[in-house]
Design a protein around this motif. Structure first.
Motif, PDB file in Angstrom:
ATOM      1  N   ILE A 147      73.741  32.680  68.054  1.00 27.93           N
ATOM      2  CA  ILE A 147      73.529  31.268  68.349  1.00 27.93           C
ATOM      3  C   ILE A 147      74.644  30.766  69.265  1.00 27.93           C
ATOM      4  CG2 ILE A 147      73.384  28.949  67.352  1.00 27.93           C
ATOM      5  CD1 ILE A 147      72.303  30.302  64.774  1.00 27.93           C
ATOM      6  N   MET A 148      75.881  31.194  68.974  1.00 28.79           N
ATOM      7  CA  MET A 148      77.025  30.789  69.790  1.00 28.79           C
ATOM      8  C   MET A 148      76.888  31.293  71.221  1.00 28.79           C
ATOM      9  SD  MET A 148      79.802  28.994  69.456  1.00 28.79           S
ATOM     10  CE  MET A 148      80.573  28.474  70.998  1.00 28.79           C
ATOM     11  N   SER A 149      76.322  32.472  71.404  1.00 25.14           N
ATOM     12  CA  SER A 149      76.169  32.986  72.764  1.00 25.14           C
ATOM     13  C   SER A 149      75.231  32.103  73.584  1.00 25.14           C
ATOM     14  CB  SER A 149      75.685  34.437  72.749  1.00 25.14           C
ATOM     15  OG  SER A 149      74.354  34.557  72.309  1.00 25.14           O
ATOM     16  N   TYR A 150      74.198  31.563  72.939  1.00 24.48           N
ATOM     17  CA  TYR A 150      73.334  30.600  73.642  1.00 24.48           C
ATOM     18  C   TYR A 150      74.108  29.331  73.987  1.00 24.48           C
ATOM     19  CZ  TYR A 150      68.781  32.906  73.240  1.00 24.48           C
ATOM     20  OH  TYR A 150      67.705  33.762  73.393  1.00 24.48           O
ATOM     21  N   THR A 151      74.936  28.855  73.056  1.00 27.10           N
ATOM     22  CA  THR A 151      75.744  27.668  73.329  1.00 27.10           C
ATOM     23  C   THR A 151      76.639  27.898  74.539  1.00 27.10           C
ATOM     24  OG1 THR A 151      75.726  27.049  70.990  1.00 27.10           O
ATOM     25  CG2 THR A 151      77.445  26.074  72.351  1.00 27.10           C
ATOM     26  N   LEU A 152      77.218  29.083  74.638  1.00 28.17           N
ATOM     27  CA  LEU A 152      78.075  29.401  75.783  1.00 28.17           C
ATOM     28  C   LEU A 152      77.292  29.380  77.094  1.00 28.17           C
ATOM     29  CD1 LEU A 152      80.092  32.310  74.155  1.00 28.17           C
ATOM     30  CD2 LEU A 152      81.013  30.060  74.786  1.00 28.17           C
ATOM     31  N   ALA A 153      76.069  29.917  77.080  1.00 30.72           N
ATOM     32  CA  ALA A 153      75.259  29.927  78.295  1.00 30.72           C
ATOM     33  C   ALA A 153      74.829  28.519  78.696  1.00 30.72           C
ATOM     34  CB  ALA A 153      74.027  30.815  78.099  1.00 30.72           C
TER      35      ALA A 153
END
Length: 225
Positions: free
Chosen positions: A98-104
């Motif tokens: 989920i955090m990786s989507y937030t970063l993108a």
């Protein structure tokens, strides 16, 4: 290690840790043979603040800025190791996915992301063109494939909805779909050499599949900025 090596940021899941992720997901051997760097940051209280409803633990309660933290981690590694800024990638399990989507959605430093058993919770108002490979099981009860409320998230989008969102962001063509045993892969070619792929595991549960690490790295290696 080459001075311009790629970097993979591996984000642990809720209640996990960098040490646990390093031990469980098999990145180190692959990094040694592939000549890339892997970072295993620790979220405060073993979680990441993805800024989504109902998520996640102490970082969410205290408003921890994990986007700034992870950005600083990448900057520190770049300063000390001289990594290639066109080859910086993020992957994560569950809360880390989920955090990786937030970063993108909030930074432009990642060439590609690879969420595993995660989902996009937040409205992604300013997405940055990013190649995406998402791996998810249809029987995941913590982060449901079909969206909605699970044991770990509240009101998440469905995995196919998120896949379609990023195909639109990345100006992709129609996806090609193939099935091999329990795995169905949807892959779309996009503008400027980007790609959006979804690997669906029939009856797959909330876990990091054995094949995931190598598949993620092969995808990352093929998609520099």
């Amino acid at each position: 290690m080459p001075a311009s090596a790629p970097l993979v940021v591996m984000l642990h899941g809720f209640s996990g840790s960098g040490v646990q992720a390093e031990s469980d997901y098999g990145w180190d051997g692959l990094a040694e043979s592939g000549k890339f760097v892997v970072a295993y940051p620790d979220g405060l209280g073993r979680a990441w603040n993805v800024n989504g409803e109902g998520c996640c633990g102490r970082p969410g309660r205290e408003g921890v800025d994990d986007v700034a933290f992870i950005t600083a981690v990448v900057g520190d590694i770049a300063k000390n190791l001289g990594i290639n800024p066109a080859k910086v990638y993020a992957t994560g399990m569950s809360n880390g996915g989920i955090m990786s989507y937030t970063l993108a959605c909030t930074t432009d430093i990642f060439s590609a992301i690879g969420p595993v058993a995660g989902i996009q919770l937040n409205p992604c108002q300013s997405p940055h063109p990013t190649s995406v490979i998402h791996i998810h099981g249809t029987a995941d009860r913590l982060v449901p494939y079909g969206g909605g409320q699970g044991f770990s998230v509240i009101n998440g989008a469905s995995v196919p909805q998120v896949d379609a969102f990023w195909r639109n962001v990345d100006q992709c063509g129609a996806p090609a779909v193939t099935t091999s045993g329990p795995l169905t892969t949807s892959s779309a070619g996009c503008a400027e050499g980007r790609q959006v792929a979804l690997i669906t595991i029939d009856q797959g549960v909330h876990e990091w599949p054995p094949f995931a690490t190598r598949v993620l790295w092969e995808f990352f290696a093929a998609h520099p900025r």
